[in-house]
Design a protein around this motif. Structure first.
Motif, PDB file in Angstrom:
ATOM      1  N   VAL A 183       0.837  -1.199   0.000  1.00 29.90           N
ATOM      2  CA  VAL A 183       0.000   0.000   0.000  1.00 29.90           C
ATOM      3  C   VAL A 183       0.875   1.253   0.000  1.00 29.90           C
ATOM      4  O   VAL A 183       0.643   2.194  -0.758  1.00 29.90           O
ATOM      5  CB  VAL A 183      -0.957   0.002   1.210  1.00 29.90           C
ATOM      6  N   ALA A 184       1.905   1.254   0.846  1.00 32.93           N
ATOM      7  CA  ALA A 184       2.813   2.401   0.906  1.00 32.93           C
ATOM      8  C   ALA A 184       3.573   2.567  -0.401  1.00 32.93           C
ATOM      9  O   ALA A 184       3.750   3.687  -0.904  1.00 32.93           O
ATOM     10  CB  ALA A 184       3.789   2.230   2.068  1.00 32.93           C
ATOM     11  N   ARG A 185       4.014   1.476  -0.976  1.00 32.42           N
ATOM     12  CA  ARG A 185       4.738   1.539  -2.247  1.00 32.42           C
ATOM     13  C   ARG A 185       3.847   2.106  -3.346  1.00 32.42           C
ATOM     14  O   ARG A 185       4.252   2.999  -4.098  1.00 32.42           O
ATOM     15  CB  ARG A 185       5.214   0.142  -2.647  1.00 32.42           C
ATOM     16  N   GLY A 186       2.640   1.561  -3.451  1.00 32.69           N
ATOM     17  CA  GLY A 186       1.726   2.017  -4.496  1.00 32.69           C
ATOM     18  C   GLY A 186       1.342   3.472  -4.326  1.00 32.69           C
ATOM     19  O   GLY A 186       1.307   4.236  -5.301  1.00 32.69           O
ATOM     20  N   PHE A 187       1.075   3.870  -3.085  1.00 33.84           N
ATOM     21  CA  PHE A 187       0.693   5.256  -2.832  1.00 33.84           C
ATOM     22  C   PHE A 187       1.832   6.208  -3.203  1.00 33.84           C
ATOM     23  O   PHE A 187       1.606   7.252  -3.804  1.00 33.84           O
ATOM     24  CB  PHE A 187       0.322   5.431  -1.364  1.00 33.84           C
ATOM     25  N   ALA A 188       3.056   5.851  -2.841  1.00 31.09           N
ATOM     26  CA  ALA A 188       4.213   6.688  -3.170  1.00 31.09           C
ATOM     27  C   ALA A 188       4.393   6.810  -4.677  1.00 31.09           C
ATOM     28  O   ALA A 188       4.681   7.899  -5.203  1.00 31.09           O
ATOM     29  CB  ALA A 188       5.472   6.113  -2.530  1.00 31.09           C
ATOM     30  N   LEU A 189       4.215   5.717  -5.386  1.00 32.51           N
ATOM     31  CA  LEU A 189       4.358   5.741  -6.844  1.00 32.51           C
ATOM     32  C   LEU A 189       3.288   6.608  -7.497  1.00 32.51           C
ATOM     33  O   LEU A 189       3.565   7.395  -8.399  1.00 32.51           O
ATOM     34  CB  LEU A 189       4.290   4.311  -7.398  1.00 32.51           C
ATOM     35  N   GLY A 190       2.043   6.464  -7.047  1.00 33.77           N
ATOM     36  CA  GLY A 190       0.966   7.269  -7.612  1.00 33.77           C
ATOM     37  C   GLY A 190       1.117   8.744  -7.320  1.00 33.77           C
ATOM     38  O   GLY A 190       0.815   9.589  -8.165  1.00 33.77           O
ATOM     39  N   MET A 191       1.608   9.061  -6.124  1.00 34.53           N
ATOM     40  CA  MET A 191       1.768  10.452  -5.721  1.00 34.53           C
ATOM     41  C   MET A 191       2.909  11.134  -6.477  1.00 34.53           C
ATOM     42  O   MET A 191       2.804  12.295  -6.867  1.00 34.53           O
ATOM     43  CB  MET A 191       2.026  10.526  -4.214  1.00 34.53           C
ATOM     44  N   SER A 192       3.989  10.422  -6.683  1.00 34.88           N
ATOM     45  CA  SER A 192       5.177  11.043  -7.282  1.00 34.88           C
ATOM     46  C   SER A 192       5.307  10.821  -8.777  1.00 34.88           C
ATOM     47  O   SER A 192       5.931  11.623  -9.476  1.00 34.88           O
ATOM     48  CB  SER A 192       6.444  10.503  -6.595  1.00 34.88           C
ATOM     49  N   ALA A 193       4.717   9.745  -9.287  1.00 36.64           N
ATOM     50  CA  ALA A 193       4.917   9.393 -10.695  1.00 36.64           C
ATOM     51  C   ALA A 193       3.609   9.203 -11.454  1.00 36.64           C
ATOM     52  O   ALA A 193       3.596   8.560 -12.514  1.00 36.64           O
ATOM     53  CB  ALA A 193       5.775   8.132 -10.794  1.00 36.64           C
ATOM     54  N   HIS A 194       2.502   9.693 -10.901  1.00 37.81           N
ATOM     55  CA  HIS A 194       1.163   9.729 -11.539  1.00 37.81           C
ATOM     56  C   HIS A 194       0.779   8.440 -12.259  1.00 37.81           C
ATOM     57  O   HIS A 194       0.947   7.350 -11.710  1.00 37.81           O
ATOM     58  CB  HIS A 194       1.044  10.954 -12.446  1.00 37.81           C
ATOM     59  N   GLY A 195       0.292   8.529 -13.507  1.00 36.08           N
ATOM     60  CA  GLY A 195      -0.241   7.361 -14.206  1.00 36.08           C
ATOM     61  C   GLY A 195       0.790   6.291 -14.495  1.00 36.08           C
ATOM     62  O   GLY A 195       0.509   5.096 -14.384  1.00 36.08           O
ATOM     63  N   ILE A 196       1.983   6.714 -14.885  1.00 30.37           N
ATOM     64  CA  ILE A 196       3.036   5.740 -15.180  1.00 30.37           C
ATOM     65  C   ILE A 196       3.420   4.999 -13.900  1.00 30.37           C
ATOM     66  O   ILE A 196       3.614   3.777 -13.901  1.00 30.37           O
ATOM     67  CB  ILE A 196       4.260   6.447 -15.791  1.00 30.37           C
ATOM     68  N   GLY A 197       3.508   5.728 -12.806  1.00 29.55           N
ATOM     69  CA  GLY A 197       3.811   5.094 -11.528  1.00 29.55           C
ATOM     70  C   GLY A 197       2.714   4.147 -11.073  1.00 29.55           C
ATOM     71  O   GLY A 197       2.985   3.083 -10.512  1.00 29.55           O
ATOM     72  N   THR A 198       1.462   4.529 -11.327  1.00 29.71           N
ATOM     73  CA  THR A 198       0.339   3.667 -10.963  1.00 29.71           C
ATOM     74  C   THR A 198       0.353   2.377 -11.769  1.00 29.71           C
ATOM     75  O   THR A 198       0.108   1.286 -11.230  1.00 29.71           O
ATOM     76  CB  THR A 198      -0.994   4.413 -11.184  1.00 29.71           C
ATOM     77  N   ALA A 199       0.650   2.485 -13.059  1.00 32.50           N
ATOM     78  CA  ALA A 199       0.758   1.287 -13.893  1.00 32.50           C
ATOM     79  C   ALA A 199       1.876   0.380 -13.385  1.00 32.50           C
ATOM     80  O   ALA A 199       1.731  -0.847 -13.342  1.00 32.50           O
ATOM     81  CB  ALA A 199       1.024   1.690 -15.341  1.00 32.50           C
ATOM     82  N   TYR A 200       2.972   0.985 -12.974  1.00 32.54           N
ATOM     83  CA  TYR A 200       4.088   0.222 -12.400  1.00 32.54           C
ATOM     84  C   TYR A 200       3.659  -0.432 -11.085  1.00 32.54           C
ATOM     85  O   TYR A 200       4.038  -1.578 -10.796  1.00 32.54           O
ATOM     86  CB  TYR A 200       5.266   1.156 -12.171  1.00 32.54           C
ATOM     87  N   ALA A 201       2.851   0.280 -10.300  1.00 34.91           N
ATOM     88  CA  ALA A 201       2.388  -0.251  -9.019  1.00 34.91           C
ATOM     89  C   ALA A 201       1.515  -1.487  -9.209  1.00 34.91           C
ATOM     90  O   ALA A 201       1.570  -2.420  -8.398  1.00 34.91           O
ATOM     91  CB  ALA A 201       1.622   0.823  -8.249  1.00 34.91           C
TER      92      ALA A 201
END
Length: 216
Positions: free
Chosen positions: A163-181
């Protein structure tokens, strides 16, 4: 086709974050456009349908969160505090560094919403007087860098909770980070989508106020 090739190459190279499919796709497309002499306007005209789908796709990211609503009810306060801190940090750090390096007002305004997804960032930049086309490129760069650096940051700070990893990715790297999450787990992807949505909402409200406050 380019992205499919990029995903195949990413897997063949061991899934290393430095060979993220989006980064490979961008490099291949830039090379193809340069070799064929295709200008950006022509390319973008052919990509209008995909550009239109960015909005619905962003909204659809809220659907997986329904499976984790009970978890969200337990941590809603930390989520809100982390979101506010993340948004303010993203705006001030990018704008502050640009200002210290002598960037012009329009460039600073363009950098400010770099950590939110493209449709929202472009809309904000158009409203506050930046460069929309530059904002789109900066958003992509931010997302790619976030995905490349995230594994090292997670290991450095021993962040193991999905949860912490995904939230950090979405907050800092938006859609691309969310896809990575979503590649980490469904929970990481769900909270990545939540973080991306909250970041876009807060940035849309806070950034124009900050611009007015500082007199840009």
């Amino acid at each position: 086709m380019v992205f499919i090739f990029a995903r195949w190459l990413h897997k063949r190279l061991g899934g290393l974050s430095v060979f993220h499919p989006v980064l490979i796709s961008i490099l291949v497309l830039v090379a193809l456009l340069s070799l064929t002499g295709t200008d950006y306007d022509t390319y973008f005209e052919g990509a209008q349908f995909i550009h239109f789908l960015l909005g619905p796709a962003t909204v659809a990211l809220a659907v997986p969160l329904c499976d984790y609503f009970d978890r969200l009810r337990q941590i809603w306060l930390p989520v809100l505090v982390a979101s506010l801190c993340g948004v303010i940090t993203a705006i001030i750090s990018a704008s502050g560094i640009a200002w210290l390096l002598g960037a012009g007002d329009k460039t600073i305004l363009t950098l400010a919403p770099k950590s939110v997804t493209s449709p929202i960032a472009i809309g904000i930049v158009e409203k506050i007087g930046g460069y929309p086309s530059m904002a789109a490129g900066l958003v992509l760069m931010t997302g790619i860098l976030g995905c490349v650096l995230a594994p090292f940051v997670f290991r450095l700070f021993r962040i193991e909770d999905d949860v912490a990893r995904g939230f950090a990715l979405g907050m800092s790297a938006h859609g691309i980070g969310t896809a990575y999450a979503f590649g980490i787990s469904a929970a990481a992807g769900a909270f990545g989508g939540l973080a991306m949505g909250i970041a876009g909402l807060l940035t849309s409200f806070l950034l124009p106020l900050l611009v007015s406050l500082f007199g840009f």
